[in-house]
Scaffold this motif. Sequence first.
Motif, PDB file in Angstrom:
ATOM      1  N   UNK A   1       0.656  -1.270   0.074  1.00 47.12           N
ATOM      2  CA  UNK A   1       0.113   0.049  -0.172  1.00 47.12           C
ATOM      3  C   UNK A   1       0.673   1.199   0.000  1.00 47.12           C
ATOM      4  N   UNK A   2       0.455   2.210  -0.716  1.00 46.54           N
ATOM      5  CA  UNK A   2       1.288   3.474  -0.791  1.00 46.54           C
ATOM      6  C   UNK A   2       0.555   4.403  -0.103  1.00 46.54           C
ATOM      7  N   UNK A   3       1.074   5.148   0.702  1.00 47.05           N
ATOM      8  CA  UNK A   3       0.186   5.977   1.559  1.00 47.05           C
ATOM      9  C   UNK A   3       0.148   7.377   0.753  1.00 47.05           C
ATOM     10  N   UNK A   4      -0.960   8.096   1.215  1.00 49.60           N
ATOM     11  CA  UNK A   4      -1.028   9.609   0.705  1.00 49.60           C
ATOM     12  C   UNK A   4       0.020  10.357   1.446  1.00 49.60           C
ATOM     13  N   UNK A   5       0.657  11.345   0.493  1.00 53.17           N
ATOM     14  CA  UNK A   5       1.677  12.013   1.254  1.00 53.17           C
ATOM     15  C   UNK A   5       1.426  13.677   0.653  1.00 53.17           C
ATOM     16  N   UNK A   6       0.182  13.976   1.237  1.00 53.72           N
ATOM     17  CA  UNK A   6      -0.217  15.232   0.587  1.00 53.72           C
ATOM     18  C   UNK A   6       0.803  16.682   1.183  1.00 53.72           C
ATOM     19  N   UNK A   7       1.071  17.436   0.113  1.00 47.66           N
ATOM     20  CA  UNK A   7       1.965  18.634   0.160  1.00 47.66           C
ATOM     21  C   UNK A   7       0.891  19.808  -0.018  1.00 47.66           C
ATOM     22  N   UNK A   8       0.941  20.538   0.927  1.00 46.55           N
ATOM     23  CA  UNK A   8      -0.131  21.701   0.841  1.00 46.55           C
ATOM     24  C   UNK A   8       0.173  22.598  -0.422  1.00 46.55           C
ATOM     25  N   UNK A   9       1.372  23.157  -0.530  1.00 47.42           N
ATOM     26  CA  UNK A   9       1.257  24.199  -1.592  1.00 47.42           C
ATOM     27  C   UNK A   9       1.087  23.366  -2.929  1.00 47.42           C
ATOM     28  N   UNK A 100      -4.281  -8.080  -4.182  1.00 48.10           N
ATOM     29  CA  UNK A 100      -3.694  -8.253  -3.070  1.00 48.10           C
ATOM     30  C   UNK A 100      -4.415  -8.025  -1.765  1.00 48.10           C
ATOM     31  N   UNK A 101      -5.051  -8.995  -1.373  1.00 47.69           N
ATOM     32  CA  UNK A 101      -6.223  -8.848  -0.149  1.00 47.69           C
ATOM     33  C   UNK A 101      -5.594  -7.980   0.880  1.00 47.69           C
ATOM     34  N   UNK A 102      -4.210  -8.451   1.317  1.00 48.14           N
ATOM     35  CA  UNK A 102      -3.648  -7.849   2.481  1.00 48.14           C
ATOM     36  C   UNK A 102      -3.330  -6.370   2.250  1.00 48.14           C
ATOM     37  N   UNK A 103      -2.934  -5.843   1.021  1.00 46.45           N
ATOM     38  CA  UNK A 103      -2.759  -4.618   0.724  1.00 46.45           C
ATOM     39  C   UNK A 103      -3.953  -3.904   0.671  1.00 46.45           C
ATOM     40  N   UNK A 104      -5.331  -4.548   0.393  1.00 44.88           N
ATOM     41  CA  UNK A 104      -6.377  -3.968   0.237  1.00 44.88           C
ATOM     42  C   UNK A 104      -6.909  -3.464   1.761  1.00 44.88           C
ATOM     43  N   UNK A 105      -6.440  -4.514   2.839  1.00 42.24           N
ATOM     44  CA  UNK A 105      -7.025  -4.590   4.129  1.00 42.24           C
ATOM     45  C   UNK A 105      -6.097  -2.925   4.759  1.00 42.24           C
ATOM     46  N   UNK A 141     -16.847  -3.516  -6.173  1.00 40.86           N
ATOM     47  CA  UNK A 141     -16.119  -4.489  -5.407  1.00 40.86           C
ATOM     48  C   UNK A 141     -16.396  -3.946  -3.917  1.00 40.86           C
ATOM     49  N   UNK A 142     -15.980  -4.835  -2.896  1.00 44.43           N
ATOM     50  CA  UNK A 142     -16.411  -4.694  -1.516  1.00 44.43           C
ATOM     51  C   UNK A 142     -15.645  -3.716  -0.515  1.00 44.43           C
ATOM     52  N   UNK A 143     -14.544  -3.278  -1.262  1.00 41.27           N
ATOM     53  CA  UNK A 143     -13.823  -2.306  -0.308  1.00 41.27           C
ATOM     54  C   UNK A 143     -14.403  -1.269   0.261  1.00 41.27           C
ATOM     55  N   UNK A 144     -15.063  -0.586  -0.689  1.00 38.63           N
ATOM     56  CA  UNK A 144     -15.638   0.733  -0.110  1.00 38.63           C
ATOM     57  C   UNK A 144     -16.884   0.292   0.935  1.00 38.63           C
ATOM     58  N   UNK A 145     -17.495  -0.701   0.902  1.00 43.24           N
ATOM     59  CA  UNK A 145     -18.460  -1.031   1.792  1.00 43.24           C
ATOM     60  C   UNK A 145     -17.765  -1.384   3.420  1.00 43.24           C
ATOM     61  N   UNK A 146     -16.553  -1.679   3.063  1.00 46.02           N
ATOM     62  CA  UNK A 146     -15.615  -2.292   4.197  1.00 46.02           C
ATOM     63  C   UNK A 146     -15.070  -0.926   4.947  1.00 46.02           C
ATOM     64  N   UNK A 147     -14.580   0.090   4.335  1.00 45.86           N
ATOM     65  CA  UNK A 147     -14.471   1.413   4.577  1.00 45.86           C
ATOM     66  C   UNK A 147     -15.316   1.905   5.410  1.00 45.86           C
ATOM     67  N   UNK A 148     -16.713   1.851   4.896  1.00 45.03           N
ATOM     68  CA  UNK A 148     -17.851   2.589   5.507  1.00 45.03           C
ATOM     69  C   UNK A 148     -18.149   1.800   6.897  1.00 45.03           C
ATOM     70  N   UNK A 149     -17.855   0.588   6.828  1.00 45.62           N
ATOM     71  CA  UNK A 149     -18.272  -0.157   8.162  1.00 45.62           C
ATOM     72  C   UNK A 149     -17.648   0.186   9.218  1.00 45.62           C
TER      73      UNK A 149
END
Length: 268
Positions: A1-9, A100-105, A141-149
């Motif tokens: 998983x690649x995390x978000x690295x938001x830069x304000x400017x 990759x299920x683990x990456x999805x989790x 896919x079910x990922x967004x429903x899992x995020x909501x849960x």
Amino acid sequence: MIPARKVSWFNTWFSGHARSRIQATFGEVRAQGLDRARALAKEAPLLVVSNHTSWWDPLVAMHVSTHLLGTDGYAMMDAKNLRRLPFFSLVGAFGVDLDKPADGALGMRHAARLLDTPGKLVWVYPQGQERPVTERPLGFRPGSAEIARVSRKARTLPVGLRYEFGGTERPTLWLSFGEPLPAERDTAKGRAAQEEAVEAELLRIERALRGEGAAGFEVVFRAAPSRVGGVLEVMLAAMTRPWVMRAPKAAPPLSAGDARRKATSSRP
């Protein structure tokens, strides 16, 4: 998983770039339910679920999140696409390997951590890839429903997107924001509810295209008409009108001999 690295400017610059691209390409942006969505964003973090139909979708998600809803927006992205376009990480995209299920989790937990306060937004395209806007079922896919849960503070907001050419040179971007969905502990039921809700918003857009309920879509942006194009159209019309509108010459009357020959040739 690649995390978000938001830069304000960079986020400020890129969101302005996205708005400029949209306004340079589309003749109109029409939205339904926008005021309700803005009010909801002030009350709770938002998980936005939407259909995925076009290359434009990421820019639209950023423009809507930043400029139309006024939120601190993030988005789930296919990890291979994020590796190819890493600058999206600097504006809030996080990458998930869909195979990759683990990456999805990991991605779901990352999204849940982002959805911690009102004014935060995570945009997810549960189809996982671009699909034709008319395809049914959408195939979420079910990922967004899992995020909501697992994101107990967040509200789930279904959004329908459609890009449509009509009677003008430029296409129109249609956005339909639905009612927030109730919390669902069963992921299968949650996935089905999300898909059904987005399909309902797409149907609302389709009806508006047929003239049914179009008044419910406010124009949030309209491009100024092209002055050069308008002048050229008037000039071409003036130049060609005398020739096109000229009455056709009447056929000369038949002589007596021609009339007899025509009558003879028409006999069985």
